[in-house]
Write an enzyme that holds these catalytic residues in place. Structure first.
Site, PDB file in Angstrom:
ATOM      1  N   HIS A  14       0.858  -1.295  -0.016  1.00  0.00           N
ATOM      2  CA  HIS A  14       0.184  -0.042  -0.108  1.00  0.00           C
ATOM      3  C   HIS A  14       0.763   1.162  -0.040  1.00  0.00           C
ATOM      4  O   HIS A  14       1.282   1.532   1.050  1.00  0.00           O
ATOM      5  CB  HIS A  14      -1.102  -0.113   0.970  1.00  0.00           C
ATOM      6  CG  HIS A  14      -1.902   1.164   1.324  1.00  0.00           C
ATOM      7  ND1 HIS A  14      -3.138   1.011   2.037  1.00  0.00           N
ATOM      8  CD2 HIS A  14      -1.962   2.363   0.795  1.00  0.00           C
ATOM      9  CE1 HIS A  14      -3.803   1.825   1.963  1.00  0.00           C
ATOM     10  NE2 HIS A  14      -3.106   2.876   1.132  1.00  0.00           N
ATOM     11  N   HIS A  16       1.252   4.736  -2.271  1.00  0.00           N
ATOM     12  CA  HIS A  16       0.803   5.937  -3.257  1.00  0.00           C
ATOM     13  C   HIS A  16       2.194   6.617  -3.727  1.00  0.00           C
ATOM     14  O   HIS A  16       2.872   7.408  -3.018  1.00  0.00           O
ATOM     15  CB  HIS A  16       0.008   6.951  -2.864  1.00  0.00           C
ATOM     16  CG  HIS A  16      -1.240   6.294  -2.254  1.00  0.00           C
ATOM     17  ND1 HIS A  16      -2.483   5.967  -3.135  1.00  0.00           N
ATOM     18  CD2 HIS A  16      -1.478   5.938  -0.994  1.00  0.00           C
ATOM     19  CE1 HIS A  16      -3.219   5.554  -2.305  1.00  0.00           C
ATOM     20  NE2 HIS A  16      -2.948   5.417  -1.063  1.00  0.00           N
ATOM     21  N   HIS A 194      -9.237   1.129  -1.452  1.00  0.00           N
ATOM     22  CA  HIS A 194      -9.309   1.698  -0.045  1.00  0.00           C
ATOM     23  C   HIS A 194     -10.885   1.557   0.532  1.00  0.00           C
ATOM     24  O   HIS A 194     -11.777   1.991  -0.140  1.00  0.00           O
ATOM     25  CB  HIS A 194      -9.081   3.265  -0.051  1.00  0.00           C
ATOM     26  CG  HIS A 194      -7.621   3.369  -0.198  1.00  0.00           C
ATOM     27  ND1 HIS A 194      -6.700   3.056  -1.133  1.00  0.00           N
ATOM     28  CD2 HIS A 194      -6.788   4.381   0.617  1.00  0.00           C
ATOM     29  CE1 HIS A 194      -5.574   3.438  -1.107  1.00  0.00           C
ATOM     30  NE2 HIS A 194      -5.528   4.321   0.004  1.00  0.00           N
ATOM     31  N   GLU A 197     -11.456   3.139   6.004  1.00  0.00           N
ATOM     32  CA  GLU A 197     -10.292   4.162   6.512  1.00  0.00           C
ATOM     33  C   GLU A 197     -11.063   5.234   7.247  1.00  0.00           C
ATOM     34  O   GLU A 197     -10.964   5.777   8.561  1.00  0.00           O
ATOM     35  CB  GLU A 197      -9.540   4.811   5.285  1.00  0.00           C
ATOM     36  CG  GLU A 197      -8.267   5.629   5.648  1.00  0.00           C
ATOM     37  CD  GLU A 197      -7.481   6.413   4.622  1.00  0.00           C
ATOM     38  OE1 GLU A 197      -8.201   6.558   3.464  1.00  0.00           O
ATOM     39  OE2 GLU A 197      -6.513   6.933   5.042  1.00  0.00           O
ATOM     40  N   ASP A 275       1.787   3.860   2.905  1.00  0.00           N
ATOM     41  CA  ASP A 275       0.757   4.691   2.463  1.00  0.00           C
ATOM     42  C   ASP A 275       1.557   5.807   1.588  1.00  0.00           C
ATOM     43  O   ASP A 275       1.440   5.861   0.542  1.00  0.00           O
ATOM     44  CB  ASP A 275      -0.268   5.291   3.515  1.00  0.00           C
ATOM     45  CG  ASP A 275      -1.628   5.710   2.954  1.00  0.00           C
ATOM     46  OD1 ASP A 275      -1.894   5.369   1.908  1.00  0.00           O
ATOM     47  OD2 ASP A 275      -2.457   6.105   3.669  1.00  0.00           O
ATOM     48  N   ASP A 276       1.753   7.068   2.416  1.00  0.00           N
ATOM     49  CA  ASP A 276       2.266   8.181   1.721  1.00  0.00           C
ATOM     50  C   ASP A 276       3.435   8.525   2.530  1.00  0.00           C
ATOM     51  O   ASP A 276       3.095   9.568   3.364  1.00  0.00           O
ATOM     52  CB  ASP A 276       1.100   9.473   1.834  1.00  0.00           C
ATOM     53  CG  ASP A 276      -0.127   8.802   0.971  1.00  0.00           C
ATOM     54  OD1 ASP A 276      -0.009   9.122  -0.392  1.00  0.00           O
ATOM     55  OD2 ASP A 276      -0.815   8.501   1.517  1.00  0.00           O
TER      56      ASP A 276
HETATM   57  N1  ADE Z   1      -4.510   8.874  -1.573  1.00  0.00           N
HETATM   58  C1  ADE Z   1      -3.288   8.799  -1.078  1.00  0.00           C
HETATM   59  N2  ADE Z   1      -3.182   8.293   0.253  1.00  0.00           N
HETATM   60  C2  ADE Z   1      -4.512   8.003   0.410  1.00  0.00           C
HETATM   61  C3  ADE Z   1      -5.489   7.475   1.582  1.00  0.00           C
HETATM   62  N3  ADE Z   1      -4.531   7.085   2.643  1.00  0.00           N
HETATM   63  N4  ADE Z   1      -6.598   7.461   1.558  1.00  0.00           N
HETATM   64  C4  ADE Z   1      -7.273   7.726   0.438  1.00  0.00           C
HETATM   65  N5  ADE Z   1      -6.784   8.343  -0.673  1.00  0.00           N
HETATM   66  C5  ADE Z   1      -5.538   8.502  -0.730  1.00  0.00           C
HETATM   67 ZN    ZN Z   2      -3.601   4.653   0.566  1.00  0.00          ZN
END
Ligand code: ADE
Ligand code: ZN
Length: 334
Positions: A14, A16, A194, A197, A275-276
């Site tokens: 996971h 991005h 996703h 969340e 994630d990011d």
């Molecule tokens: N885009 C990038 N990170 C995300 C996340 N955690 N949830 C939804 N969209 C995303």
């Molecule tokens: Zn994500």
């Protein structure tokens, strides 16, 4: 390598790519490409990383990614991620990019894919990381737009391994995207989404039932529905959990209150992901380290999380066996 220096080998499932843009990269690329951002100094940009919810983060993410203009930018972004990830123990990465984030500002997906593939293709020899590529669609855009984009990718034989669904969750339920996922599956693409969340447990259930996803990204809110949890355990549905993301997006108050121990206790099929990472305080290894410290995770639990990440990946049997062998080495090194 001994136990103190060998990172736990994992698959990151996971991630991005746009969320790996570090502040330095953002300002450099802005200058190189003549893109005007609302911030001009590192200090100013860094002061924006205090998020109140998912949308407040997405607003910053989507502004910053405008610096990505050329294939070279996409290649550099991807290579920088692979370098950092490999230094932290990632041995296989299933990374995503947001199709609409680039198409809607006039960047053809060919430009995006050329750059990303150049880095991913070199990733194995340069960094020892194998990879898969997932195209994510924004759920707060019309589903018909996503279908049209995916059809274009299929028609052009684009090298993609799967699709995902991200961006704002609340108000954009899985039911909107049945046609998109039917199209993807009918062309042999892997499917993830996703869910749970910020949105309800029902989004997790509907992603399984309506979109027939193979993995749930996040999924935390499935814990609100005991029957759904039992089903996910029984069906071994993989969930890609992102602890530092959850804290920074305030889906939980503090890491101490993260449901990871509950997820483990219930036997959910979870892996740890970043994630990011440029936005949430660290790459996969930082996420593993944070929960290890917070919950005093023992080696057996770390081994389980690593093996889960491999088993939940889209690698073939030989690829999985290779990574399990690396985890065996890690176990022996402890
Ligand atoms: N885009 C990038 N990170 C995300 C996340 N955690 N949830 C939804 N969209 C995303
Ligand atoms: Zn994500």
């Amino acid at each position: 390598m001994n136990g103190s220096t060998m990172h736990l080998p994992i698959a990151e499932l996971h991630l991005h790519l746009e969320g790996t843009l570090e502040p330095e990269f953002i300002l450099e690329a802005a200058a190189r490409n003549g893109v005007e951002l609302p911030w001009t100094s590192l200090a100013d940009l860094r002061s924006r990383y205090d998020f109140t919810d998912l949308q407040s983060f997405l607003d910053l993410l989507y502004t910053n990614l405008e610096v990505l203009q050329t294939s070279r930018d996409f290649e550099q972004m991807t290579r920088d991620y692979l370098r950092r990830a490999s230094a932290g123990g990632v041995r296989h990465a299933e990374v995503s990019f947001d199709a609409q984030a680039h198409l809607l500002r006039g960047i053809p997906l060919e430009v995006v894919l050329t750059g990303i593939h150049a880095a991913l293709d070199a990733g194995e020899s340069e960094f020892g990381i194998t990879s898969k590529l997932i195209v994510s669609f924004w759920r707060d855009r019309p589903a018909s737009e996503a279908v049209e984009i995916l059809q274009g990718l299929i028609d052009s034989d684009a090298r993609i391994d799967g699709i995902g669904l991200d961006s704002a969750e609340v108000g954009y339920p899985p039911a909107l995207f049945v046609e998109l996922y039917d199209l993807a599956r009918s062309h042999g693409l892997h499917v993830v989404a996703h869910a749970g969340e910020e949105g309800p447990a029902q989004n997790v259930a509907d992603s399984l039932d309506l979109l027939k996803v193979e993995r749930i990204d996040h999924g935390n809110n499935c814990l609100d529905d005991e029957r759904l949890v039992a089903r996910m355990v029984a069906e071994r549905v993989p969930m890609t959990v992102c602890p530092l993301s959850n804290v920074r997006l305030r889906t939980i108050d503090t890491l101490a209150r993260h449901p990871l121990p509950v997820m483990l206790e219930k036997g959910l099929f979870i892996s740890i992901n970043s994630d990011d990472p440029a936005y949430f305080g660290g790459y996969a290894d930082a996420n593993v380290a944070a929960v290890t410290e917070q919950f005093a995770l023992d080696d057996a639990t770390l081994e389980l999380l690593a093996r889960n990440s491999v088993d939940a990946s889209f690698l073939d049997a030989a690829g999985k066996a290779r990574l399990h062998g690396e985890i065996d080495d890690w176990v022996r090194s402890r």
